[in-house]
Write a protein that holds these residues in place. Structure first.
Motif, PDB file in Angstrom:
ATOM      1  N   GLU A  73       0.833  -1.207   0.000  1.00 26.09           N
ATOM      2  CA  GLU A  73       0.000   0.000   0.000  1.00 26.09           C
ATOM      3  C   GLU A  73       0.863   1.251   0.000  1.00 26.09           C
ATOM      4  O   GLU A  73       1.869   1.337   0.708  1.00 26.09           O
ATOM      5  CB  GLU A  73      -0.909  -0.012   1.238  1.00 26.09           C
ATOM      6  N   LYS A  74       0.491   2.213  -0.836  1.00 26.81           N
ATOM      7  CA  LYS A  74       1.165   3.500  -0.904  1.00 26.81           C
ATOM      8  C   LYS A  74       0.110   4.589  -1.059  1.00 26.81           C
ATOM      9  O   LYS A  74      -0.656   4.585  -2.016  1.00 26.81           O
ATOM     10  CB  LYS A  74       2.150   3.532  -2.070  1.00 26.81           C
ATOM     11  N   HIS A  75       0.069   5.519  -0.091  1.00 26.37           N
ATOM     12  CA  HIS A  75      -0.900   6.612  -0.106  1.00 26.37           C
ATOM     13  C   HIS A  75      -2.324   6.072  -0.269  1.00 26.37           C
ATOM     14  O   HIS A  75      -3.151   6.653  -0.975  1.00 26.37           O
ATOM     15  CB  HIS A  75      -0.560   7.597  -1.231  1.00 26.37           C
ATOM     16  N   GLY A  76      -2.592   4.958   0.388  1.00 21.34           N
ATOM     17  CA  GLY A  76      -3.914   4.349   0.354  1.00 21.34           C
ATOM     18  C   GLY A  76      -4.198   3.526  -0.881  1.00 21.34           C
ATOM     19  O   GLY A  76      -5.273   2.932  -1.007  1.00 21.34           O
ATOM     20  N   PHE A  77      -3.229   3.455  -1.826  1.00 21.84           N
ATOM     21  CA  PHE A  77      -3.430   2.762  -3.095  1.00 21.84           C
ATOM     22  C   PHE A  77      -2.801   1.372  -3.038  1.00 21.84           C
ATOM     23  O   PHE A  77      -1.663   1.213  -2.608  1.00 21.84           O
ATOM     24  CB  PHE A  77      -2.786   3.552  -4.236  1.00 21.84           C
ATOM     25  N   GLU A  78      -3.552   0.372  -3.461  1.00 23.42           N
ATOM     26  CA  GLU A  78      -3.022  -0.997  -3.516  1.00 23.42           C
ATOM     27  C   GLU A  78      -2.168  -1.176  -4.771  1.00 23.42           C
ATOM     28  O   GLU A  78      -2.607  -0.847  -5.875  1.00 23.42           O
ATOM     29  CB  GLU A  78      -4.169  -2.010  -3.523  1.00 23.42           C
ATOM     30  N   ARG A  79      -0.954  -1.699  -4.584  1.00 23.43           N
ATOM     31  CA  ARG A  79      -0.039  -1.919  -5.707  1.00 23.43           C
ATOM     32  C   ARG A  79       0.519  -3.342  -5.619  1.00 23.43           C
ATOM     33  O   ARG A  79       0.852  -3.821  -4.535  1.00 23.43           O
ATOM     34  CB  ARG A  79       1.117  -0.905  -5.673  1.00 23.43           C
ATOM     35  N   PRO A  80       0.636  -4.058  -6.743  1.00 25.21           N
ATOM     36  CA  PRO A  80       1.132  -5.436  -6.696  1.00 25.21           C
ATOM     37  C   PRO A  80       2.627  -5.492  -6.432  1.00 25.21           C
ATOM     38  O   PRO A  80       3.411  -4.796  -7.080  1.00 25.21           O
ATOM     39  CB  PRO A  80       0.804  -5.981  -8.091  1.00 25.21           C
ATOM     40  N   LYS A  81       3.029  -6.312  -5.464  1.00 24.46           N
ATOM     41  CA  LYS A  81       4.457  -6.521  -5.179  1.00 24.46           C
ATOM     42  C   LYS A  81       5.043  -7.557  -6.130  1.00 24.46           C
ATOM     43  O   LYS A  81       6.122  -7.376  -6.683  1.00 24.46           O
ATOM     44  CB  LYS A  81       4.643  -6.996  -3.739  1.00 24.46           C
ATOM     45  N   TYR A  82       4.331  -8.669  -6.260  1.00 25.99           N
ATOM     46  CA  TYR A  82       4.736  -9.775  -7.132  1.00 25.99           C
ATOM     47  C   TYR A  82       3.518 -10.683  -7.293  1.00 25.99           C
ATOM     48  O   TYR A  82       2.479 -10.465  -6.637  1.00 25.99           O
ATOM     49  CB  TYR A  82       5.919 -10.557  -6.550  1.00 25.99           C
ATOM     50  N   PHE A  83       3.622 -11.662  -8.152  1.00 25.12           N
ATOM     51  CA  PHE A  83       2.509 -12.568  -8.422  1.00 25.12           C
ATOM     52  C   PHE A  83       2.920 -14.002  -8.086  1.00 25.12           C
ATOM     53  O   PHE A  83       3.887 -14.522  -8.647  1.00 25.12           O
ATOM     54  CB  PHE A  83       2.083 -12.457  -9.888  1.00 25.12           C
ATOM     55  N   VAL A  84       2.181 -14.595  -7.166  1.00 26.49           N
ATOM     56  CA  VAL A  84       2.481 -15.948  -6.725  1.00 26.49           C
ATOM     57  C   VAL A  84       1.954 -16.947  -7.752  1.00 26.49           C
ATOM     58  O   VAL A  84       0.758 -16.940  -8.060  1.00 26.49           O
ATOM     59  CB  VAL A  84       1.849 -16.237  -5.354  1.00 26.49           C
ATOM     60  N   PRO A  85       2.823 -17.786  -8.295  1.00 28.37           N
ATOM     61  CA  PRO A  85       2.363 -18.779  -9.277  1.00 28.37           C
ATOM     62  C   PRO A  85       1.387 -19.771  -8.653  1.00 28.37           C
ATOM     63  O   PRO A  85       1.358 -19.943  -7.425  1.00 28.37           O
ATOM     64  CB  PRO A  85       3.669 -19.482  -9.703  1.00 28.37           C
ATOM     65  N   PRO A  86       0.595 -20.432  -9.470  1.00 25.97           N
ATOM     66  CA  PRO A  86      -0.336 -21.441  -8.943  1.00 25.97           C
ATOM     67  C   PRO A  86       0.397 -22.534  -8.170  1.00 25.97           C
ATOM     68  O   PRO A  86       1.559 -22.834  -8.439  1.00 25.97           O
ATOM     69  CB  PRO A  86      -0.987 -22.014 -10.215  1.00 25.97           C
ATOM     70  N   ASN A  87      -0.284 -23.065  -7.158  1.00 25.26           N
ATOM     71  CA  ASN A  87       0.215 -24.177  -6.347  1.00 25.26           C
ATOM     72  C   ASN A  87       1.317 -23.783  -5.370  1.00 25.26           C
ATOM     73  O   ASN A  87       1.937 -24.651  -4.751  1.00 25.26           O
ATOM     74  CB  ASN A  87       0.717 -25.332  -7.228  1.00 25.26           C
ATOM     75  N   ASN A  88       1.613 -22.500  -5.237  1.00 22.34           N
ATOM     76  CA  ASN A  88       2.548 -22.064  -4.206  1.00 22.34           C
ATOM     77  C   ASN A  88       1.805 -21.854  -2.886  1.00 22.34           C
ATOM     78  O   ASN A  88       0.596 -21.633  -2.866  1.00 22.34           O
ATOM     79  CB  ASN A  88       3.242 -20.755  -4.599  1.00 22.34           C
ATOM     80  N   ASP A  89       2.551 -21.909  -1.781  1.00 15.85           N
ATOM     81  CA  ASP A  89       1.964 -21.734  -0.466  1.00 15.85           C
ATOM     82  C   ASP A  89       1.772 -20.240  -0.217  1.00 15.85           C
ATOM     83  O   ASP A  89       2.704 -19.531   0.178  1.00 15.85           O
ATOM     84  CB  ASP A  89       2.874 -22.331   0.609  1.00 15.85           C
TER      85      ASP A  89
END
Length: 477
Positions: A73-89
């Protein structure tokens, strides 16, 4: 105090970091309850607030979340850090808080690799966006005084520039596209929305023929990064997107898929080839779907801000709020080419920069590549680590990231030249930087580092004009 400004960076105490969105009683109640215990807690790197979340979101939020996006979160805005591939914990990744090698290391590596070899999409909708228009030359004249670089460029060109104070330090670092003779489109860091608005209103004349409008909410911004970005956008626009037809630092409105009026800019803020797409929000989902559909044959995937961070730091791209602040001048961070000192045009901070150019700088931004650091076993550098030159303290790091290209940790930081007798600051030259032997102190252990004034990782090899790519790209937070 210099020119009436504090002698230290006080951005963390500046009320203009906040906007109306943080004045909700419910938001304040929940956030204060979370903040108070943190005063006594050990803050791990890149921790995120848990309260006040999902307050400002891109139109693509649900789509990206369903594809494994992990959010910051930055200034109340949601931003993606990274994308977890399928089947990851997912739970394990969400709880991986450490000063050592994080669990997302391999995920970000795959995103960086895709940015370099294929094409990725990063949702950067949180960036602040202003439009400045006038009936005559008021917009240009006002912006020429407020900004350090020359904005009197042909229509369609993009200018990276600083918004300086009288000390010559950065109040903002941004990009401005000239949409028409009397209209400009300005892109700034996310948390500059209130501060930049106040600064412009302070220095721009009160003229009914001059309009300043915050259009942050009107546009979804997608960063299309990678060597195959040209192929994807060419198919969707039915227009040639090669450097010969669409040079670097250029902006034009065009169609993408069925959507019209998309502002496409040939800049990525990472040094990789690609484009920024500023999309009216009603078209955002359509354009994203088209990019992902056409891009499948080119290996397209989503990427997040951690990949962007790695890419920009290995290119020595300084970002405002991390590397640049109100006490940093363009002459101290390789931004001389973004200052119109020789054009005889007055702007805020000009006198201070002329004096500094004559006297020399007392600190200089450099890149540090760690030599004897074990990524798997040693504590990581995050930011704020002491820099030692020839065994003596010479400054501290401002940002850092693992470079998957160099397979080394890279830190950015400012080197000072402190007198051994009095401790007073002396002029820092390129020769002074190059002649030193450096160490970065991480939790009491010093690691050898090589200092560089220019990036080791080459810029993209597509045909560009000689002066198209500069040392540091704009803003960042």
């Amino acid at each position: 105090m210099v020119y009436g400004y504090p002698s230290e960076n006080v951005w963390e105490l500046d009320l203009q970091r906040f906007g109306a969105l943080q004045s909700s009683r419910t938001f304040l109640r929940h956030r204060v309850m979370e903040v108070m215990p943190l005063m006594y807690d050990l803050k791990v790197p890149r921790w995120d607030f848990q309260t006040g979340r999902q307050l400002r979101t891109s139109p693509l939020y649900d789509r990206l979340d369903a594809q494994g996006a992990r959010w910051m979160e930055k200034h109340g805005f949601e931003r993606p850090k990274y994308f977890v591939p399928p089947n990851n914990d997912l739970l394990a990744l969400e709880q991986s808080k450490t000063f050592y090698k994080p669990d997302w290391f391999d995920i970000v590596e795959s995103e960086v690799k895709c940015c370099k070899e294929a094409v990725c999409v990063i949702d950067m909708s949180s960036f602040t966006k202003f439009e400045i228009t006038s009936t005559g030359d008021q917009a240009l004249e006002s912006l020429q005084y407020v900004f350090s670089n020359d904005l009197d460029v042909p229509v369609g060109h993009i200018v990276h520039t600083g918004m300086l104070n009288e000390y010559g330090g950065y109040e903002n670092d941004c990009s401005i596209a000239r949409l028409s003779k009397r209209s400009f489109f300005m892109i700034s860091p996310t948390d500059q929305q209130v501060h930049c608005w106040a600064w412009l209103n302070k220095y721009m004349p009160k003229d009914s023929n001059l309009l300043l409008e915050d259009v942050t909410w009107k546009y979804t911004a997608l960063n299309l990064i990678g060597p195959r970005a040209v192929d994807v956008l060419s198919e969707l626009s039915y227009a040639p997107m090669t450097p010969d037809h669409f040079p670097t630092l250029f902006c034009k409105e065009m169609s993408v898929g069925y959507a019209n009026g998309i502002r496409v800019m040939s800049v990525t803020h990472t040094g990789e080839p690609g484009f920024m797409l500023y999309i009216p929000i009603e078209y955002a989902l359509h354009v994203y779907n088209e990019l992902m559909s056409v891009g499948q044959k080119y290996g397209i995937r989503n990427a997040g801000y951690y990949a962007l961070r790695s890419l920009r730091i290995e290119k020595l791209f300084a970002f405002w709020g991390q590397d640049l602040n109100t006490l940093t001048t363009p002459l101290e961070c390789g931004g001389e080419s973004r200052v119109k000192l020789e054009k005889g045009i007055d702007f805020i901070g000009r006198d201070a920069l002329l004096q500094q150019k004559q006297n020399g700088v007392y600190k200089r931004l450099a890149m540090f590549i760690l030599d004897d650091h074990d990524t798997d076993l040693d504590l990581w550098p995050w930011w704020g680590e002491p820099i030692y030159r020839n065994g003596k303290y010479a400054g501290k790091t401002t940002s850092s990231a693992y470079s998957y290209t160099l397979e080394r940790h890279v830190c950015l930081g400012f080197v000072h030249n402190l007198s051994e007798d009095s401790g007073e600051e002396q002029v820092v030259t390129a020769d002074f930087i190059n002649r030193g032997e450096y160490e970065i102190d991480i939790a009491g252990h010093r690691f050898q580092a090589k200092a560089k004034l220019y990036p080791v990782v080459s810029f993209f090899t597509h045909k560009r004009r000689k002066d198209d790519v500069e040392l540091s790209d704009f803003h960042g937070k």
